[in-house]
Design a protein around this motif. Structure first.
Motif, mmCIF file in Angstrom:
data_model
loop_
_atom_site.group_PDB
_atom_site.id
_atom_site.type_symbol
_atom_site.label_atom_id
_atom_site.label_comp_id
_atom_site.label_asym_id
_atom_site.label_seq_id
_atom_site.Cartn_x
_atom_site.Cartn_y
_atom_site.Cartn_z
ATOM 1 N N LYS A 12 0.862 -1.183 0.000
ATOM 2 C CA LYS A 12 0.000 0.000 0.000
ATOM 3 C C LYS A 12 0.893 1.225 0.000
ATOM 4 O O LYS A 12 1.523 1.554 1.008
ATOM 5 N N GLY A 13 0.991 1.877 -1.153
ATOM 6 C CA GLY A 13 1.929 2.975 -1.257
ATOM 7 C C GLY A 13 3.354 2.494 -1.152
ATOM 8 O O GLY A 13 4.198 3.133 -0.530
ATOM 9 N N ALA A 14 3.629 1.346 -1.761
ATOM 10 C CA ALA A 14 4.993 0.789 -1.793
ATOM 11 C C ALA A 14 5.235 0.212 -3.189
ATOM 12 O O ALA A 14 4.332 -0.379 -3.785
ATOM 13 N N THR A 15 6.446 0.388 -3.687
ATOM 14 C CA THR A 15 6.801 0.007 -5.048
ATOM 15 C C THR A 15 7.705 -1.219 -5.038
ATOM 16 O O THR A 15 8.672 -1.268 -4.276
ATOM 17 N N ARG A 16 7.402 -2.192 -5.880
ATOM 18 C CA ARG A 16 8.302 -3.334 -6.000
ATOM 19 C C ARG A 16 9.522 -2.931 -6.826
ATOM 20 O O ARG A 16 9.383 -2.335 -7.905
ATOM 21 N N ALA A 17 10.709 -3.236 -6.330
ATOM 22 C CA ALA A 17 11.957 -2.901 -7.017
ATOM 23 C C ALA A 17 12.840 -4.140 -7.023
ATOM 24 O O ALA A 17 13.617 -4.377 -6.100
ATOM 25 N N LEU A 18 12.695 -4.932 -8.079
ATOM 26 C CA LEU A 18 13.435 -6.190 -8.174
ATOM 27 C C LEU A 18 14.868 -5.953 -8.613
ATOM 28 O O LEU A 18 15.155 -5.039 -9.390
ATOM 29 N N SER A 19 15.754 -6.786 -8.153
ATOM 30 C CA SER A 19 17.169 -6.657 -8.472
ATOM 31 C C SER A 19 17.489 -7.306 -9.815
ATOM 32 O O SER A 19 16.704 -8.115 -10.340
ATOM 33 N N PRO A 20 18.637 -6.982 -10.409
ATOM 34 C CA PRO A 20 19.043 -7.627 -11.658
ATOM 35 C C PRO A 20 19.058 -9.148 -11.522
ATOM 36 O O PRO A 20 19.502 -9.692 -10.509
ATOM 37 N N GLY A 21 18.507 -9.814 -12.537
ATOM 38 C CA GLY A 21 18.502 -11.264 -12.569
ATOM 39 C C GLY A 21 17.360 -11.917 -11.823
ATOM 40 O O GLY A 21 17.190 -13.134 -11.902
ATOM 41 N N HIS A 22 16.546 -11.139 -11.105
ATOM 42 C CA HIS A 22 15.449 -11.736 -10.353
ATOM 43 C C HIS A 22 14.423 -12.341 -11.312
ATOM 44 O O HIS A 22 14.056 -11.730 -12.317
ATOM 45 N N PHE A 23 13.913 -13.529 -10.976
ATOM 46 C CA PHE A 23 13.044 -14.251 -11.892
ATOM 47 C C PHE A 23 11.692 -13.580 -12.112
ATOM 48 O O PHE A 23 11.012 -13.856 -13.105
#
Length: 451
Positions: free
Chosen positions: A318-329
């Motif tokens: 809720k009011g937070a952004t997903r920020a996946l790292s390089p190579g994450h599936f």
């Protein structure tokens, strides 16, 4: 409970923020909960919350999704340089051109009456007619383009939802939603990543913030009542009557989840159609061949099944952004190796940011901030901030003035920079916690707000 904020930001948190955390943690079998530095009081749950439950025996909460289901960010790039828009006359012309295609008045219907919104809520971007999909990139450079669910659940929709949502696809909405024309300042140590994404110093980009409009709002309002009634019938209480939840596997939990997916489909399609209109506006000003490629589209109000710690979990943001790292599936295919752009708006008159998640972000389920976060309510802002102060922050009267589509800044005073936290401190907290790195600053040149 985890809080990701530097000392100065954490000191600014009001006591109610931690009181709400205590209430949230009363929901059984919680696996994880955290605040990002932009956390501030919301209804039932703070904006800036990540909360996680196991799929097998966990809970779903509309309060930890938010009413504007699927609200999120989208950025399109151009081949223009900031000097191409240095003339304020050109920027005014561009604002007017975009407003021809993107309705900003709540009472004005979309220009896309030929789109069946039921096709959109069932199939997301794949439900749009081909003429509204400029190229394949518009379908692939998104966090999710289609949220699948059993269409039988649509029969449980409120009867009036189609009436309210009809005509809203491709419209901006009010409040903190916006279209902003910006230029980039690339971080020196991120130039290689930026170049691989097609970004360069001085580049003009367009940032869009909007959500699921009346579709998500009506769902949120309806299921607030349904969850409250269900909790009452089960004898479940919480100190905050606005904090609502149900077992994932219950009928009410399953119905909400499936209908929430329909709102996510509406939200991503709404931003897509806003962007389609923005591109038309740019073509009116800069020529019919002007292209605005998609950089990325992502959400910050939702609950999704994700795999963490080798288990399926329902991650609420809720009011937070997903920020996946390089190579994450879980990265979109086009960003599999590099990691995807995380799009973080500031406030009118301040920088926004394009970031990239780090592997260390796993500790926070790859969640970062979703913006600057409000520092004071709309009412308090109008009482404490003058129009003159707002004008100064927008550099009114100078060559660097940030133009807006409103004749008077008084009409949008509650959205002035002084209403929000210092976005640079928010970003410093995220970088300091090793959750993400800055790729580029986005400096505002013109803003379009709803009325």
């Amino acid at each position: 409970m985890h809080v990701f904020a530097n000392a100065e930001v954490k000191e600014s948190f009001e006591d109610k923020v931690f009181e709400m955390a205590d209430n949230n943690l009363r929901i059984p079998r919680n696996q994880y909960m955290s605040y990002t530095p932009d956390a501030h009081v919301g209804i039932g749950t703070c904006i800036g919350t990540t909360a996680v439950w196991n799929m097998k025996d966990g809970f779903v909460s509309p309060s930890i999704v938010g009413v504007d289901i699927g609200c999120g960010m989208r950025v399109h790039t151009t081949q223009l340089h900031k000097r191409d828009l240095q003339d304020k006359g050109v920027r005014r012309q561009l604002i007017q051109a975009i407003e021809k295609y993107v309705p900003t008045n709540e009472r004005t219907n979309t220009h896309y009456e030929d789109i069946d919104i039921m096709d959109v809520v069932r199939s997301g971007l794949k439900g749009l007619p081909e003429r509204y999909v400029p190229n394949e990139r518009w379908l692939t450079h998104v966090e999710e383009s289609t949220f699948t669910f059993s269409h039988g659940y649509l029969e449980k929709l409120p009867e009036n939802i189609r009436k309210y949502a009809h005509g809203q696809l491709g419209t901006l909405g009010g409040g903190n939603h916006f279209i902003e024309i910006q230029y980039l300042e690339i971080e020196e140590e991120a130039k290689d990543v930026a170049a691989s994404w097609g970004l360069f110093d001085g580049q003009v980009v367009v940032m869009i913030h909007s959500g699921s409009r009346a579709w998500g709002a009506k769902l949120g309002q309806t299921y607030t009542k349904i969850f409250r009634e269900a909790m009452y019938s089960w004898g479940v209480t919480n100190p905050d009557r606005n904090l609502l939840y149900a077992p994932i596997g219950s009928d009410v939990g399953q119905t909400y989840l499936h209908l929430m997916y329909s709102a996510l489909n509406f939200a991503v399609s709404n931003r897509h159609m806003i962007a389609f209109g923005v591109q038309q506006g740019f073509r009116d000003v800069f020529g019919g061949e002007t292209e605005l490629p998609v950089l990325y589209d992502l959400m910050h109000n939702y609950a999704l099944k994700e795999f963490h710690r080798n288990e399926p979990m329902l991650v609420h943001r809720k009011g937070a952004t997903r920020a996946l790292s390089p190579g994450h599936f879980l990265n979109a295919a086009v960003y599999k190796e590099s990691g995807h752009p995380a799009l973080i708006p500031g406030s009118m008159g301040t920088s926004s940011y394009i970031m990239r998640g780090r592997a260390e972000g796993e500790k926070n389920f790859y969640s970062i901030c979703h913006g600057a976060g409000r520092a004071r309510s709309r009412k308090a802002t109008k009482e404490l901030v003058t129009v003159d102060q707002f004008e100064a922050s927008m550099k009114v009267g100078t060559d660097e003035e940030i133009l807006v589509n409103h004749r008077s800044l008084k009409t949008i005073l509650d959205e002035c920079p002084q209403a929000y936290k210092d976005v640079d401190l928010i970003i410093d907290s995220i970088v300091g916690a090793s959750l993400a790195d800055v790729i580029a600053k986005c400096k505002p040149m013109a803003a379009i707000k709803g009325v």
